[in-house]
Scaffold this motif. Structure first.
Motif, PDB file in Angstrom:
ATOM      1  N   ASP A 229      49.572  44.310  80.479  1.00 58.85           N
ATOM      2  CA  ASP A 229      49.921  45.328  79.480  1.00 58.85           C
ATOM      3  C   ASP A 229      49.540  46.712  79.987  1.00 58.85           C
ATOM      4  OD1 ASP A 229      50.867  43.507  77.719  1.00 58.85           O
ATOM      5  OD2 ASP A 229      49.502  44.010  76.074  1.00 58.85           O
ATOM      6  N   ALA A 230      50.474  47.640  79.879  1.00 59.71           N
ATOM      7  CA  ALA A 230      50.200  49.008  80.349  1.00 59.71           C
ATOM      8  C   ALA A 230      49.000  49.605  79.620  1.00 59.71           C
ATOM      9  CB  ALA A 230      51.438  49.880  80.145  1.00 59.71           C
ATOM     10  N   ALA A 231      48.785  49.181  78.372  1.00 56.28           N
ATOM     11  CA  ALA A 231      47.682  49.735  77.579  1.00 56.28           C
ATOM     12  C   ALA A 231      46.326  49.472  78.225  1.00 56.28           C
ATOM     13  CB  ALA A 231      47.704  49.144  76.168  1.00 56.28           C
ATOM     14  N   PHE A 232      46.264  48.415  79.012  1.00 56.04           N
ATOM     15  CA  PHE A 232      44.970  48.054  79.600  1.00 56.04           C
ATOM     16  C   PHE A 232      44.806  48.559  81.040  1.00 56.04           C
ATOM     17  CE2 PHE A 232      45.816  44.223  76.721  1.00 56.04           C
ATOM     18  CZ  PHE A 232      45.261  44.870  75.616  1.00 56.04           C
ATOM     19  N   ALA A 233      45.870  49.170  81.567  1.00 51.52           N
ATOM     20  CA  ALA A 233      45.823  49.604  82.969  1.00 51.52           C
ATOM     21  C   ALA A 233      44.668  50.571  83.261  1.00 51.52           C
ATOM     22  CB  ALA A 233      47.163  50.218  83.382  1.00 51.52           C
ATOM     23  N   PRO A 234      44.404  51.551  82.394  1.00 49.93           N
ATOM     24  CA  PRO A 234      43.293  52.468  82.705  1.00 49.93           C
ATOM     25  C   PRO A 234      41.947  51.752  82.783  1.00 49.93           C
ATOM     26  CG  PRO A 234      44.698  53.380  80.969  1.00 49.93           C
ATOM     27  CD  PRO A 234      45.142  51.958  81.176  1.00 49.93           C
ATOM     28  N   ALA A 235      41.732  50.770  81.909  1.00 50.83           N
ATOM     29  CA  ALA A 235      40.468  50.031  81.949  1.00 50.83           C
ATOM     30  C   ALA A 235      40.360  49.228  83.244  1.00 50.83           C
ATOM     31  CB  ALA A 235      40.361  49.107  80.732  1.00 50.83           C
ATOM     32  N   ILE A 236      41.455  48.570  83.612  1.00 44.88           N
ATOM     33  CA  ILE A 236      41.438  47.770  84.840  1.00 44.88           C
ATOM     34  C   ILE A 236      41.205  48.666  86.065  1.00 44.88           C
ATOM     35  CG2 ILE A 236      42.852  46.315  86.342  1.00 44.88           C
ATOM     36  CD1 ILE A 236      44.075  45.106  83.813  1.00 44.88           C
ATOM     37  N   ALA A 237      41.830  49.825  86.066  1.00 49.60           N
ATOM     38  CA  ALA A 237      41.629  50.755  87.189  1.00 49.60           C
ATOM     39  C   ALA A 237      40.172  51.206  87.253  1.00 49.60           C
ATOM     40  CB  ALA A 237      42.558  51.961  87.045  1.00 49.60           C
ATOM     41  N   ALA A 238      39.573  51.462  86.094  1.00 52.96           N
ATOM     42  CA  ALA A 238      38.167  51.902  86.075  1.00 52.96           C
ATOM     43  C   ALA A 238      37.257  50.808  86.612  1.00 52.96           C
ATOM     44  CB  ALA A 238      37.757  52.278  84.653  1.00 52.96           C
ATOM     45  N   PHE A 239      37.628  49.552  86.334  1.00 54.84           N
ATOM     46  CA  PHE A 239      36.835  48.414  86.798  1.00 54.84           C
ATOM     47  C   PHE A 239      37.021  48.178  88.294  1.00 54.84           C
ATOM     48  CE2 PHE A 239      37.261  43.693  87.517  1.00 54.84           C
ATOM     49  CZ  PHE A 239      35.904  43.421  87.602  1.00 54.84           C
TER      50      PHE A 239
END
Lengths: 325, 325
Positions: A182-192
């Motif tokens: 989900d695109a909505a979670f992409a920023p969190a995954i990138a931060a991780f």
């Protein structure tokens, strides 16, 4: 491929990372560099172990390399220093891993290059689990060194950016199954996966006399703030927990308290600063102008020891304990 | 015991290791030191992994700590440099290991203290196997830096002491059962468990213009000499393999060729030097006067590439390959 041949390939990759101060890089018994006149040298070391800090299904080899170096660069930033060079002790667990190792090095070399950090040496060995123990050396003008000790009662607790996104990204990768895309979670995954060490911010804090203490948030705001308080002999009162939007988005789906991601999550690699109260507004305005983001006010360092909310409630420490978890 | 409390105990132990140049030791985001004026800095990193480089039944915790630091100090010696500080990334595999960890640190601190090396930082983490990734920083006057490259055809190949004892000690511990306690094998076991980095010798070689190249023998004379030859663009002819008495004693019982311990064994941490032929006798006499041991002539660097015996026979490389073994 023998070890010597394989290492020669890695050496070639590392040669692209700016070797400005390096007199002698990888390939001898030790690397040699010329320290800058009138500067102090700083050194930090931090290890990443498969199954403890990362899993191969949650992170690509390049992510792992990036992440391991980022954690060390973040410590350099937290001293107000700039990185000079890194050494890498890599443990690999199967010989067929040649492409994984190269990709891992690519992740490190890319981050090192844009951080002005040479990769100056290393060691590669077999190991039951993949592990990266990285050491980074940096330099700083003596007047710019920022310690954890130095926070004074009354100082503003500020962070270089919102927290909790890395913990949120870990949750997505671990628990969200197919929704991981989900695109909505992409920023969190990138931060991780690709945390960004705050090197420019660290040097900027280092140059200000109104920044009394500095550290990076690697083990969760509550744990790290408690360490800063212990080192400085003060307490802290938290008015606002600066939660990252990416953390809120994930916490809403997971049914978690988003503040817990910021307080207990860790690995955000933002910087926590103790700032003279009369200078905060001025520094915050300059920070925004310089970095295009907000310097976030978390609360105030206090005479009374311990971590408290403005409401008076104490804050439990649930951050990362490297021996317990 | 929390991580912070446990680390505080280790920090106290490390405080005994001479912190002369150290501005800030363990406990902040990074350690800080003041590099010496007009010196170059050198850095090396080397890891030791349980089950790969050591087993807990063959080595005490103090042995492991000593051995891991010794390997790194040996690399500093091989540059002609002196050590300044070390950082330690320690992976431990069970929480109950507190006493083992402390004993391991004791082994490192004892060697660090008498080597003038501060222990300035570290990281401790869970890991499937015990591992120590150590980084040592040293300093050296620019004119005293000794590289692997630099050996010239005609130079004498010399070593700082006889070889093969460490490999012999490993054999005793691994294969000799109850006879491990025979006094005859004690020197070999000591060489295996507590190798002595040749720091004074390294600085002494560093100060001589007639020493054209220097490296340490960590992976066996044949492998290391081949590396020195490759770096220098020369070959080598070996007249005499300098076998340690302790290696002969063990090889006789094991039915092994004692020369193979010296050629292929590794981990002796003696220094291999390329010495101008006209200066060798003079340097050897001074070495004996200074260190009370012989500077041993192994053979000669040659124009023809490859490793050969004086008889003309080529020497196979059977030393340590970190990825293969």
């Amino acid at each position: 491929l023998t070890e010597d041949e394989f290492v020669a390939g890695l050496r070639e990759m590392c040669a692209t990372a700016a070797p400005e101060k390096l007199v002698l890089g990888i390939g001898d018994d030790a690397a040699v560099w010329r320290p800058s006149r009138s500067n102090l040298s700083v050194i930090t070391t931090d290890a990443l172990v498969e199954g403890v800090h990362f899993t191969l299904d949650a992170m690509s080899a390049e992510d792992v390399g990036h992440r391991a170096l980022a954690a060390n660069l973040s410590d350099i930033a937290a001293m107000g220093a700039r990185p000079v060079l890194a050494t890498i002790a890599l443990g690999v667990n199967v010989r067929s891993d040649a492409e994984w190792i190269r990709a891992c090095y690519r992740g490190m070399v890319a981050l090192a290059t844009r951080s002005g950090c040479a990769i100056a040496g290393g060691d590669i060995t077999r190991s039951p689990a993949i592990s990266l123990a990285i050491t980074v050396v940096g330099e700083v003008r003596p007047s710019n060194v920022k310690r954890r000790a130095g926070a004074r009662a009354g100082d503003v607790i500020a962070v270089s950016g919102p927290l909790g996104a890395s913990r949120a990204g870990l949750g997505v990768v671990r628990d969200f199954g197919a929704r991981v895309n989900d695109a909505a979670f992409a920023p969190a995954i990138a931060a991780f996966r690709r945390p960004e060490p705050r090197l420019s911010e660290g040097r900027w804090f280092g140059a200000s006399r109104n920044v009394h203490a500095l550290m990076d948030s690697s083990d969760g705001l509550s744990t790290d703030l408690a360490r800063m308080c212990a080192a400085s002999g003060v307490g802290a009162c938290i008015d606002t927990v600066p939660v990252h939007d990416a953390a809120r988005a994930v916490a809403a789906v997971a049914g978690d308290d988003p503040e817990s991601y910021a307080l207990d999550g860790g690995e955000d690699f933002e910087l926590i600063a103790a700032i003279a109260p009369r200078a905060f507004d001025y520094l915050a305005a300059r920070y925004r102008a310089r970095f295009g983001r907000d310097l976030l006010r978390v609360g105030t360092f206090t005479d009374a020891s311990g971590l408290r909310r403005a409401s008076g409630a104490t804050i439990a420490l649930a951050g990362w304990d490297h021996l317990r978890q």
